[in-house]
Design a protein around this motif. Sequence first.
Motif, PDB file in Angstrom:
ATOM      1  N   LYS A  20      43.192  30.549  59.260  1.00 53.68           N
ATOM      2  CA  LYS A  20      42.404  31.483  58.422  1.00 53.68           C
ATOM      3  C   LYS A  20      43.131  32.833  58.254  1.00 53.68           C
ATOM      4  CE  LYS A  20      39.220  33.883  61.632  1.00 53.68           C
ATOM      5  NZ  LYS A  20      40.015  35.083  61.722  1.00 53.68           N
ATOM      6  N   ASN A  21      44.165  33.039  59.052  1.00 57.70           N
ATOM      7  CA  ASN A  21      44.948  34.288  58.950  1.00 57.70           C
ATOM      8  C   ASN A  21      46.214  34.114  58.108  1.00 57.70           C
ATOM      9  OD1 ASN A  21      43.037  35.435  60.521  1.00 57.70           O
ATOM     10  ND2 ASN A  21      44.281  35.565  62.379  1.00 57.70           N
ATOM     11  N   ILE A  22      46.187  33.153  57.179  1.00 52.42           N
ATOM     12  CA  ILE A  22      47.311  32.996  56.243  1.00 52.42           C
ATOM     13  C   ILE A  22      46.927  33.679  54.929  1.00 52.42           C
ATOM     14  CG2 ILE A  22      48.667  31.355  54.868  1.00 52.42           C
ATOM     15  CD1 ILE A  22      48.336  29.356  57.178  1.00 52.42           C
ATOM     16  N   TYR A  23      47.797  34.548  54.465  1.00 53.14           N
ATOM     17  CA  TYR A  23      47.567  35.275  53.211  1.00 53.14           C
ATOM     18  C   TYR A  23      48.706  34.972  52.249  1.00 53.14           C
ATOM     19  CZ  TYR A  23      44.338  37.960  56.105  1.00 53.14           C
ATOM     20  OH  TYR A  23      43.318  38.327  56.947  1.00 53.14           O
ATOM     21  N   ASN A  24      48.473  35.271  50.962  1.00 52.11           N
ATOM     22  CA  ASN A  24      49.572  35.215  49.988  1.00 52.11           C
ATOM     23  C   ASN A  24      49.781  36.624  49.425  1.00 52.11           C
ATOM     24  OD1 ASN A  24      47.678  35.595  47.868  1.00 52.11           O
ATOM     25  ND2 ASN A  24      47.226  33.396  47.913  1.00 52.11           N
ATOM     26  N   TYR A  25      50.713  36.751  48.477  1.00 54.57           N
ATOM     27  CA  TYR A  25      51.057  38.091  48.001  1.00 54.57           C
ATOM     28  C   TYR A  25      49.916  38.725  47.187  1.00 54.57           C
ATOM     29  CZ  TYR A  25      55.625  36.682  49.658  1.00 54.57           C
ATOM     30  OH  TYR A  25      56.644  36.242  50.455  1.00 54.57           O
ATOM     31  N   GLN A  26      49.042  37.867  46.644  1.00 53.22           N
ATOM     32  CA  GLN A  26      47.924  38.401  45.849  1.00 53.22           C
ATOM     33  C   GLN A  26      46.791  38.915  46.750  1.00 53.22           C
ATOM     34  OE1 GLN A  26      49.476  35.310  44.942  1.00 53.22           O
ATOM     35  NE2 GLN A  26      50.674  36.616  43.574  1.00 53.22           N
ATOM     36  N   ASN A  27      46.412  38.101  47.748  1.00 50.18           N
ATOM     37  CA  ASN A  27      45.250  38.506  48.562  1.00 50.18           C
ATOM     38  C   ASN A  27      45.642  39.245  49.852  1.00 50.18           C
ATOM     39  OD1 ASN A  27      46.033  36.600  50.440  1.00 50.18           O
ATOM     40  ND2 ASN A  27      44.508  35.078  49.862  1.00 50.18           N
ATOM     41  N   PHE A  28      46.909  39.649  49.934  1.00 50.43           N
ATOM     42  CA  PHE A  28      47.441  40.347  51.115  1.00 50.43           C
ATOM     43  C   PHE A  28      46.568  41.534  51.548  1.00 50.43           C
ATOM     44  CE2 PHE A  28      50.441  43.974  52.179  1.00 50.43           C
ATOM     45  CZ  PHE A  28      50.610  43.643  53.505  1.00 50.43           C
ATOM     46  N   ASP A  29      46.017  42.257  50.552  1.00 48.46           N
ATOM     47  CA  ASP A  29      45.243  43.467  50.876  1.00 48.46           C
ATOM     48  C   ASP A  29      43.997  43.163  51.719  1.00 48.46           C
ATOM     49  OD1 ASP A  29      46.760  45.395  48.823  1.00 48.46           O
ATOM     50  OD2 ASP A  29      46.366  43.452  47.889  1.00 48.46           O
ATOM     51  N   ASN A  30      43.591  41.876  51.734  1.00 47.56           N
ATOM     52  CA  ASN A  30      42.420  41.505  52.554  1.00 47.56           C
ATOM     53  C   ASN A  30      42.674  41.633  54.061  1.00 47.56           C
ATOM     54  OD1 ASN A  30      41.258  40.919  50.146  1.00 47.56           O
ATOM     55  ND2 ASN A  30      41.400  38.692  50.326  1.00 47.56           N
ATOM     56  N   ILE A  31      43.915  41.822  54.479  1.00 46.04           N
ATOM     57  CA  ILE A  31      44.150  42.032  55.931  1.00 46.04           C
ATOM     58  C   ILE A  31      43.393  43.258  56.431  1.00 46.04           C
ATOM     59  CG2 ILE A  31      46.413  40.913  56.268  1.00 46.04           C
ATOM     60  CD1 ILE A  31      47.512  43.884  56.189  1.00 46.04           C
ATOM     61  N   LYS A  32      43.018  44.118  55.487  1.00 41.89           N
ATOM     62  CA  LYS A  32      42.232  45.323  55.834  1.00 41.89           C
ATOM     63  C   LYS A  32      41.037  44.961  56.724  1.00 41.89           C
ATOM     64  CE  LYS A  32      39.797  49.027  53.426  1.00 41.89           C
ATOM     65  NZ  LYS A  32      40.449  50.272  53.362  1.00 41.89           N
ATOM     66  N   VAL A  82      53.444  50.217  51.406  1.00 42.16           N
ATOM     67  CA  VAL A  82      52.348  51.047  50.901  1.00 42.16           C
ATOM     68  C   VAL A  82      51.022  50.272  50.965  1.00 42.16           C
ATOM     69  CG1 VAL A  82      51.456  52.223  48.845  1.00 42.16           C
ATOM     70  CG2 VAL A  82      53.861  52.483  49.481  1.00 42.16           C
ATOM     71  N   ARG A  83      51.060  48.995  50.565  1.00 39.94           N
ATOM     72  CA  ARG A  83      49.819  48.200  50.606  1.00 39.94           C
ATOM     73  C   ARG A  83      49.341  48.007  52.054  1.00 39.94           C
ATOM     74  NH1 ARG A  83      50.831  43.155  46.553  1.00 39.94           N
ATOM     75  NH2 ARG A  83      48.797  42.449  47.333  1.00 39.94           N
ATOM     76  N   ALA A  84      50.276  47.811  52.969  1.00 42.50           N
ATOM     77  CA  ALA A  84      49.895  47.631  54.386  1.00 42.50           C
ATOM     78  C   ALA A  84      49.258  48.913  54.931  1.00 42.50           C
ATOM     79  CB  ALA A  84      51.122  47.247  55.212  1.00 42.50           C
ATOM     80  N   ALA A  85      49.864  50.058  54.590  1.00 45.98           N
ATOM     81  CA  ALA A  85      49.312  51.335  55.068  1.00 45.98           C
ATOM     82  C   ALA A  85      47.918  51.550  54.492  1.00 45.98           C
ATOM     83  CB  ALA A  85      50.244  52.486  54.678  1.00 45.98           C
ATOM     84  N   LYS A  86      47.763  51.231  53.210  1.00 47.86           N
ATOM     85  CA  LYS A  86      46.448  51.398  52.564  1.00 47.86           C
ATOM     86  C   LYS A  86      45.417  50.454  53.174  1.00 47.86           C
ATOM     87  CE  LYS A  86      47.511  53.526  48.164  1.00 47.86           C
ATOM     88  NZ  LYS A  86      48.063  53.260  46.830  1.00 47.86           N
ATOM     89  N   ALA A  87      45.891  49.335  53.713  1.00 44.54           N
ATOM     90  CA  ALA A  87      44.977  48.402  54.385  1.00 44.54           C
ATOM     91  C   ALA A  87      44.693  48.863  55.822  1.00 44.54           C
ATOM     92  CB  ALA A  87      45.558  46.993  54.372  1.00 44.54           C
ATOM     93  N   GLY A  88      45.245  50.020  56.194  1.00 45.69           N
ATOM     94  CA  GLY A  88      44.944  50.604  57.506  1.00 45.69           C
ATOM     95  C   GLY A  88      45.737  49.980  58.642  1.00 45.69           C
ATOM     96  N   LYS A  89      46.939  49.471  58.351  1.00 49.10           N
ATOM     97  CA  LYS A  89      47.762  48.838  59.395  1.00 49.10           C
ATOM     98  C   LYS A  89      49.044  49.636  59.632  1.00 49.10           C
ATOM     99  CE  LYS A  89      44.738  45.504  59.295  1.00 49.10           C
ATOM    100  NZ  LYS A  89      43.719  45.391  60.357  1.00 49.10           N
ATOM    101  N   HIS A  90      49.532  49.602  60.871  1.00 50.16           N
ATOM    102  CA  HIS A  90      50.849  50.177  61.180  1.00 50.16           C
ATOM    103  C   HIS A  90      51.915  49.270  60.559  1.00 50.16           C
ATOM    104  CE1 HIS A  90      48.940  52.940  63.931  1.00 50.16           C
ATOM    105  NE2 HIS A  90      48.285  51.921  64.478  1.00 50.16           N
ATOM    106  N   VAL A  91      53.078  49.863  60.209  1.00 45.91           N
ATOM    107  CA  VAL A  91      54.071  49.057  59.495  1.00 45.91           C
ATOM    108  C   VAL A  91      55.464  49.128  60.117  1.00 45.91           C
ATOM    109  CG1 VAL A  91      54.804  48.331  57.204  1.00 45.91           C
ATOM    110  CG2 VAL A  91      52.915  49.951  57.408  1.00 45.91           C
ATOM    111  N   LEU A  92      56.022  47.946  60.348  1.00 46.95           N
ATOM    112  CA  LEU A  92      57.424  47.793  60.743  1.00 46.95           C
ATOM    113  C   LEU A  92      58.115  47.227  59.506  1.00 46.95           C
ATOM    114  CD1 LEU A  92      59.701  47.658  62.861  1.00 46.95           C
ATOM    115  CD2 LEU A  92      58.707  45.522  63.706  1.00 46.95           C
ATOM    116  N   CYS A  93      59.199  47.887  59.058  1.00 44.57           N
ATOM    117  CA  CYS A  93      59.853  47.487  57.811  1.00 44.57           C
ATOM    118  C   CYS A  93      61.303  47.121  58.070  1.00 44.57           C
ATOM    119  CB  CYS A  93      59.780  48.652  56.821  1.00 44.57           C
ATOM    120  SG  CYS A  93      60.593  48.313  55.248  1.00 44.57           S
ATOM    121  N   GLU A  94      61.746  45.994  57.506  1.00 43.64           N
ATOM    122  CA  GLU A  94      63.147  45.606  57.675  1.00 43.64           C
ATOM    123  C   GLU A  94      64.077  46.621  56.995  1.00 43.64           C
ATOM    124  OE1 GLU A  94      65.436  44.138  59.143  1.00 43.64           O
ATOM    125  OE2 GLU A  94      64.086  43.128  60.519  1.00 43.64           O
TER     126      GLU A  94
END
Length: 349
Positions: free
Chosen positions: A53-65, A87-99
Amino acid sequence: KRIGYAIVGLGNLSLGQILPGFGASKYGKPVALVSGDADKAKKVAAQYGINPKNIYNYQNFDNIKSNPEVDAVYIVLPNSMHEEYVVRAAKAGKHVLCEKPMATSAAACQRMIDACKQAGKKLMVAYRIQYEPHNRLAMEWVRSQKFGKVKVIDMMNSQNIGDPSQWRLKKALSGGGSLPDIGLYCLNTARFVLGEEPHTVIASTYSTPGDERFKEVEETVSWQMHFPGGAVVSAATSYGVHQSRRYRCYADKGGWFGLDPAFEYSRLQMEGSHAEGNQEIKIAPSIKEVQQFALELDHFAQCILDNKTPFTPGEEGLQDQKIMEAIYESAKTGKPVKLQTITTIDTFR
Ligand code: NAD
């Protein structure tokens, strides 16, 4: 508590290094996947015990919020996509590690830093070399002047790149050729071991005429960086020769040391030589090998748990991007480029 990571992009690095790396992680665990390929994601989720249930795609990614299991998001996509997903991860309220490279322009890096700041979330660039023990020992020897003052460093990161259709050779996705992909290791590691910011760069680029791989991006870059303490770094990177991933630091009191290989995932080797009286003594310390991705995943997890700033924050990626832009400018104009606007950031916390 272990920090729950969502991995965005299931390409070579995620499947070959990052997901296996969690096996050696003390403070992180993979809890979600983001992929354009649902079947692949399902298989990978089963392999790593991730709830489907924790699999997302690029469209519904923002639901991780609304998913409390996800604390942090690790962006492992082609370079030009990093900005959007950070930017989308930050807006979803998550910390971000970026390659690495953080993005494809300094302006994009700044927008990513601002978005994370605005969201009150941490941002780290995945510069694994700065967490790796052989490279950290080199950094300590440079900064403590173990064999004298390091005045010259030469560095090389090269590989003969294959498939001409891959995203790394498409400028819109990569932002550039060998420089942002592998030359960046030389640039970032030089700044790390010296603990200084270059004030001038001088560069040239070359691509073999007619080689279809280099229609959009450069094959080879050769550049020098001059540092305020007097060190001169001479670096080269190429997509057109056999792989070599090494550097050597030359000090003024009779010693040199370096790593060969320096930037691989494993089997790093420190080497060197120093004078004692009229004898040359070989330097070959044996250092325990570590899973480099586990180290960086754990560092970021601990920063989140202890509310600390990562050792390689977004500003570190921005700094490298500014220097890469100066390198391209120097290659284009044939003139040295001064980097007066770059403020020193403390990479030695
Ligand atoms: P890859 O091509 O193997 O994987 C990229 C992933 O992105 C694939 O799953 C692909 O399906 C997905 N993707 C989504 N949209 C795409 C698009 N429009 N075009 C192409 N792919 C798309 O690449 P990789 O080697 O895993 O690299 C990913 C990132 O990780 C890059 O930023 C790269 O610089 C970085 N990287 C870092 C290291 C390191 O040692 N830190 C090593 C390799 C790669």
